[in-house]
Structures are given as C-alpha cells and as structure tokens.
Design an enzyme around this catalytic site. Structure first.
Site, short mmCIF file in Angstrom:
data_model
loop_
_atom_site.label_atom_id
_atom_site.label_comp_id
_atom_site.label_asym_id
_atom_site.label_seq_id
_atom_site.Cartn_x
_atom_site.Cartn_y
_atom_site.Cartn_z
N ASP A 111 1.34 -0.96 0.45
CA ASP A 111 -0.26 0.02 0.36
C ASP A 111 0.81 1.29 -0.10
O ASP A 111 0.20 2.48 0.35
CB ASP A 111 -0.99 -0.47 0.61
CG ASP A 111 -1.91 1.01 1.31
OD1 ASP A 111 -2.59 1.52 0.29
OD2 ASP A 111 -2.51 1.10 2.03
N HIS A 139 27.70 -0.67 -11.30
CA HIS A 139 26.74 -0.14 -10.41
C HIS A 139 25.72 -1.28 -8.84
O HIS A 139 25.30 -1.24 -9.15
CB HIS A 139 25.37 -0.35 -11.62
CG HIS A 139 24.84 1.57 -12.37
ND1 HIS A 139 24.73 2.00 -14.28
CD2 HIS A 139 27.04 2.07 -12.62
CE1 HIS A 139 24.88 3.27 -13.92
NE2 HIS A 139 25.80 3.32 -13.62
N ASP A 160 30.12 6.30 -6.12
CA ASP A 160 30.32 7.04 -6.93
C ASP A 160 28.54 7.20 -6.48
O ASP A 160 27.72 7.12 -5.99
CB ASP A 160 29.76 6.06 -8.63
CG ASP A 160 29.01 7.44 -9.39
OD1 ASP A 160 28.80 7.65 -9.40
OD2 ASP A 160 29.11 6.53 -10.57
N ASP A 189 26.67 14.53 -10.07
CA ASP A 189 27.47 12.94 -10.25
C ASP A 189 28.50 13.38 -10.23
O ASP A 189 28.99 13.00 -10.97
CB ASP A 189 27.09 12.78 -12.33
CG ASP A 189 27.37 10.84 -11.54
OD1 ASP A 189 27.79 10.38 -11.31
OD2 ASP A 189 27.13 10.96 -13.29
N HIS A 231 33.07 1.23 -19.71
CA HIS A 231 31.56 2.05 -19.95
C HIS A 231 32.08 3.13 -20.82
O HIS A 231 33.28 3.33 -20.62
CB HIS A 231 31.34 2.56 -18.40
CG HIS A 231 32.33 3.04 -17.02
ND1 HIS A 231 33.21 4.18 -17.53
CD2 HIS A 231 33.33 2.23 -16.40
CE1 HIS A 231 33.72 4.77 -16.13
NE2 HIS A 231 33.13 3.18 -15.91
N HIS A 233 29.06 11.72 -19.65
CA HIS A 233 27.70 11.62 -20.11
C HIS A 233 26.38 12.99 -20.04
O HIS A 233 27.40 13.98 -19.14
CB HIS A 233 26.28 10.80 -19.69
CG HIS A 233 27.00 10.57 -18.36
ND1 HIS A 233 26.06 11.85 -17.26
CD2 HIS A 233 27.28 9.95 -17.28
CE1 HIS A 233 26.54 10.89 -16.08
NE2 HIS A 233 26.39 9.94 -16.19
N HIS A 277 21.51 11.25 -16.28
CA HIS A 277 21.36 10.86 -17.52
C HIS A 277 21.13 12.33 -18.05
O HIS A 277 19.80 11.00 -18.75
CB HIS A 277 21.55 9.21 -18.47
CG HIS A 277 22.92 8.42 -17.70
ND1 HIS A 277 22.52 7.46 -17.52
CD2 HIS A 277 24.10 8.38 -16.35
CE1 HIS A 277 24.04 6.86 -16.39
NE2 HIS A 277 24.34 7.77 -16.28
N GLU A 284 34.50 10.49 -16.62
CA GLU A 284 34.57 9.60 -15.19
C GLU A 284 35.25 8.24 -15.75
O GLU A 284 34.70 7.12 -16.09
CB GLU A 284 33.17 9.29 -14.95
CG GLU A 284 32.50 8.88 -16.23
CD GLU A 284 30.62 8.89 -15.17
OE1 GLU A 284 30.94 7.77 -14.32
OE2 GLU A 284 29.61 9.34 -15.98
N TYR A 296 39.59 -1.07 -13.39
CA TYR A 296 38.13 -2.22 -13.20
C TYR A 296 39.09 -3.60 -12.76
O TYR A 296 39.05 -3.84 -14.82
CB TYR A 296 37.00 -2.14 -12.90
CG TYR A 296 36.39 -0.58 -13.57
CD1 TYR A 296 35.64 -0.27 -12.03
CD2 TYR A 296 36.09 -0.52 -13.97
CE1 TYR A 296 35.23 1.16 -11.64
CE2 TYR A 296 35.84 0.90 -15.13
CZ TYR A 296 35.40 1.66 -13.68
OH TYR A 296 34.65 2.85 -13.52
N ARG A 355 37.69 4.21 -9.91
CA ARG A 355 36.78 5.71 -10.80
C ARG A 355 37.23 7.17 -10.85
O ARG A 355 37.32 7.46 -9.07
CB ARG A 355 35.07 5.41 -10.76
CG ARG A 355 34.47 6.39 -12.04
CD ARG A 355 33.03 5.81 -12.16
NE ARG A 355 32.42 5.28 -11.33
CZ ARG A 355 32.31 4.08 -11.58
NH1 ARG A 355 32.25 2.79 -12.06
NH2 ARG A 355 30.74 3.56 -10.10
N GLU A 395 35.44 10.95 -11.21
CA GLU A 395 34.21 11.93 -11.79
C GLU A 395 34.35 12.89 -11.15
O GLU A 395 33.69 13.19 -10.09
CB GLU A 395 32.97 10.56 -12.05
CG GLU A 395 32.16 11.50 -12.24
CD GLU A 395 30.76 10.90 -12.64
OE1 GLU A 395 30.65 9.85 -11.38
OE2 GLU A 395 29.40 10.59 -13.78
#
Ligand SMILES: [Mn+2]
Length: 482
Positions: free
Chosen positions: A68, A276, A293, A304, A383, A387, A394, A423, A427, A445, A447
């Site tokens: 609910d 991610h 991130d 970002d 990746h 962006h 994005h 970014e 890895y 990373r 960014e």
C-alpha cells in the site's frame, strides 16, 4: 621558532571553504520566469510546424513501492522543465495557434490533502502561469468525465498535429493514441492527425543549460561535495560500506537534497569493480579502496561525482599506480571538453592514456597502437566516460553519430552551456584471467562535473580533492578524530 598556531595558519587549506550555508538549501527552486521562457520557446517551435499544432505533456506516473506504499514522488523532468508543476496526475496543453497554456490538475480534496498536503487546484495552477485550468476526478487523467477530461478530449480532437512528450505513462499514452489514431489508422494512412515525438525537441532545448540552471547544478554539486567529504573523513572509523553511503546520504539530505540524483554506489575492494554496485552492505576489508559514486539532487537538478580512496588513508603501491593513471586520464579527458570538440574526444584522450598505461604496467600486452585501436583496454574500462547531466543524471540530449571504432555516438560538437561528466576508471576484478593477482580486486573511478564555457572546461566539483596525496591527507584527517 614559529608557533604551532602560525604554522597551522600558514598551511594551505586542503579543501576550500564550503559555499553551502549552514542550514543548507532546502526548497530552492527556479523562478516562474524560467518555466515561462521554456514554454515560450516550445510554443514558437510548435507554431512553426503549422496551424492546428498542440503540445501535450504528462506528469510522471506514481511508482508503487510495495503493498500500500508509493515511492517518493518525483516529477517527470520534461514536465517540470516546461511547467514547474511538482504534482502527480497533471497534464499540460499548449496551443500553437492561440498560445494558450492550459493545466489539468488534481482536484482539491480536504480528505486527500490531510494525507499528502495541499494541492494546486485551479487557483494554484493559474498562479503558476496557466491561462486556464481544470481538475480531473480523483486519481484519473483522461478517462472520465471531469472538466479536465472534457478539455483534454476536446483539445486532442480539434488538433491537426499533436506534439506528444511521451513519458511511458501507458494508460495516458493510450488515451492520446486513441484520438490520434482511431481504430485502423496509422501516421501515414487513414488518420487525420500527425503525432510528433516531443521528446526530441525538449532534449535539444535541455542540452544547453541556462544560467539559472547552471547555478542550481552548482548548488547540487556543492551539496554533493559535502557528502563526499563526510564519507571520506569518516571512513577510517567505518567498518561497513553502509556507513560510507550513510555518511553521504545523511549529509546531503540535511543540506537540502530531497532526492539523490541516483542510487548511491559505495563499494569496498572488489565491490568497486561492479560498475553500478547496488548493495552497499559488505564489510570493508583492511587495506581496501572505497569507491563511492554518489550525487545529490537539489531543486530537481542533479550532480554526479565519484571518488576512490584508501579506507585507511594510505594507497598501496599497486593501488597508487592505477589511481594516478586514472587521474591522468581524467585530466586529459577534461582538457578536451572545449567548444567545437566532438563529445567523443574526451573518451579517446582518456582511453589512450589508460591503454598505454596498462601496457606499461604489464596488465595489457602488445603494441600500444594496436592495443588502443583494438579497444583491448575496454576490458578494464567497460563503460562510457562522459554523459550529459541536468534535470536527469543521464540528461536528455543527443551524442551524435558514432564512428568506425565507437559506434554508440560521440560526433556531437560541444558548446558553451553544456554540462557533462568526465569519469574514467580501471576495474580489475578478483580472478581476472591473465592478470597478476597483485592488481586484482582493485576498482577505481574518478568523476567530476564539467561545464563547457567559451574559455574552455570548468570543473564544478574541483573543490573535492582528487590528487592521491590530497585524498590521503583528507582521509587521515578522519583518523585524528577517532
Ligand atoms: Mn556518471
């Protein structure tokens, strides 16, 4: 001999003073003139398509969370951009012939407003700039016989051309399609109406940020920086990824971010190799890197930012070599973000450095030109590295055509007022075949959010330390507070 205080005062501040007011920036919004200006530009565009053209915009559907409960309501970015309306079950109509702006909104309802707060109603919609406003029945948008339903059906039927900003609200899309394409007709046969994708039009408008939008994104970035600083300084005391994410999220919410720009990624060690990483709930092993991130959304505008730091304040030699490589690649990519350069230039500049560096470290083998051209380095950087950012993290806007090497686009020329991330990362997950184990379990990373200006790129998140020594010093500040 100089006093300790004099030395302290002489030491350069590691992080420039925060511009975020102590109470934060709660409920900051762009002025009504911003939304009116966007509507005026859209109106001009639909007018130019010919007589009988209308634009139809719909609010974001409510997202159920469970049984609910619903998720916190966040308006559709296009709908917000043209209306400033934050409520669900709302429709905006623009008439290209007359210039009339009509809002269809939820009914005022004391019982419902007891639960979720005051609604706009007809008066509120007019206060936001609508020439006319009508209300739906409770919970309905377009299928009933309310004043708003009647107005919607009448407007759709009278139009020759419908510019529709379809946001995948399927029941509403069906209502528009039922009128645009009566049974058995299509865009090219039988029907008397033309349906136009309004999303592409708004994407073009949104890809160049106006000064007021840039100021709002700067605020979102500053709030995010405070969140990152809290997570980095706190990490010597943290034993679990959840505390890292919690430090960020608690800070940005306390400074005015109602929403996160996206789900926080806080991975330690090998978890940093999951691009991610959604869990943020594992123990932080001694000596591991933390990759976070995370971005705040402020006044509907996103940020970002990613930083990677050693949990204990000291990079291992292998971590440091890879970190410096990513940083060098990021700097090279940022330098390419100037007007006239294609979007893809930053990826090629950063990719070349990562590619050559991985060969130098013996992680990739072979001729450097070949390794780069064959995109072998993409194995460790799977990746894209940039962006658009804006109302969506994005953000809307084309990247142009691809080329022989990178098919997914990138020919779009950068212009002043564009805002984008840079970014790069590396890895190397545990078990990576053919890679010396000493490099494994490292995910990095870095960014930042870059504004393109006529004078070149401006790093809006530069206040947050990036250089390895600065990152170590910052984390060690947290050690002192144990
Ligand atoms: Mn990003």
């Amino acid at each position: 001999m100089r006093s300790a205080l004099a030395l302290l005062l002489a030491a350069p501040a590691l992080v420039a003073q925060s511009p975020v007011p102590p109470g934060g920036w709660h409920h900051v919004r762009l002025p009504a003139s911003f939304f009116a200006g966007n509507r005026a530009r859209l109106l001009q565009a639909i007018k130019a398509m010919g007589p009988g053209t209308i634009a139809v915009l719909k609010s974001m559907p409510v997202q159920p969370a469970n049984g609910d409960g619903d998720r916190a309501y966040r308006q559709d970015s296009d709908f917000y951009y043209f209306t400033g309306v934050e409520e669900e079950n709302s429709v905006a109509l623009l008439d290209g012939d007359t210039g009339k702006y009509t809002l269809l909104v939820q009914p005022r309802d004391p019982r419902m407003e007891t639960w979720t707060g005051p609604r706009l109603g007809v008066e509120g919609a007019k206060a936001l700039g609508a020439d006319e406003a009508f209300t739906f029945n409770e919970g309905e948008t377009g299928k009933g016989d309310s004043p708003a339903d009647k107005e919607l059906q009448k407007t759709l039927r009278a139009a020759k051309r419908i510019v529709f900003m379809d946001n995948l609200d399927m029941p509403f899309r069906d209502r528009v399609l039922d009128v645009a394409y009566p049974k058995g007709t299509t865009n090219w046969g039988g029907g008397d109406k033309i349906l136009v994708d309004g999303r592409a039009m708004s994407a073009e408008m949104r890809s160049i940020k106006q000064p007021a939008e840039i100021e709002m994104i700067k605020k979102a970035v500053e709030v995010s920086i405070e969140g990152h600083l809290a997570a980095m300084k706190g990490s010597p005391r943290f034993t679990n990824e959840g505390q890292v994410a919690g430090a960020f999220e608690g800070t940005v919410r306390s400074l005015g971010a109602r929403f996160l720009a996206y789900e926080t990624i806080a991975g330690a060690g090998n978890d940093g190799c999951t691009l991610h990483y959604p869990f943020n709930d594992q123990p932080i092993a001694p000596g591991s890197l933390i990759l976070m991130d995370a971005g705040a959304e402020l006044g509907f505008y996103t940020s970002d930012i990613t930083r990677t730091w050693p949990a204990n304040g000291t990079f291992s030699p292998e971590q440091r070599k890879l970190y410096d490589l990513v940083l060098k690649a990021q700097d090279a990519g940022i330098a390419e973000m100037k007007p006239g350069n294609p979007h893809i230039a930053s990826m090629y500049a950063a990719g070349r450095i990562i590619s050559d560096g991985l060969v130098d470290l013996g992680i990739l083998k072979g001729d450097k030109d070949e390794v780069f051209k064959k995109m072998e380095w993409k194995r460790f950087l799977p990746h894209g590295v940039s962006h658009w950012i804006g109302l969506d993290v994005h953000d809307a806007g084309s990247y142009g055509q691809g080329d022989a090497i990178y098919r997914r686009g990138g020919s779009r020329k950068l212009e002043p007022g564009m805002l984008l991330t840079m970014e790069p990362g590396i890895y190397i997950p545990k078990g990576a075949e053919g890679v010396d184990p000493k490099w494994q379990g490292i995910g990095i990373r870095i960014e930042d959010d870059i504004l393109v200006t006529k004078d070149g790129p401006v790093n809006l998140s530069a206040r947050l330390p990036r250089k390895a020594e600065d990152v170590e010093r910052l984390v060690r500040e947290g050690l002192k507070k144990r």
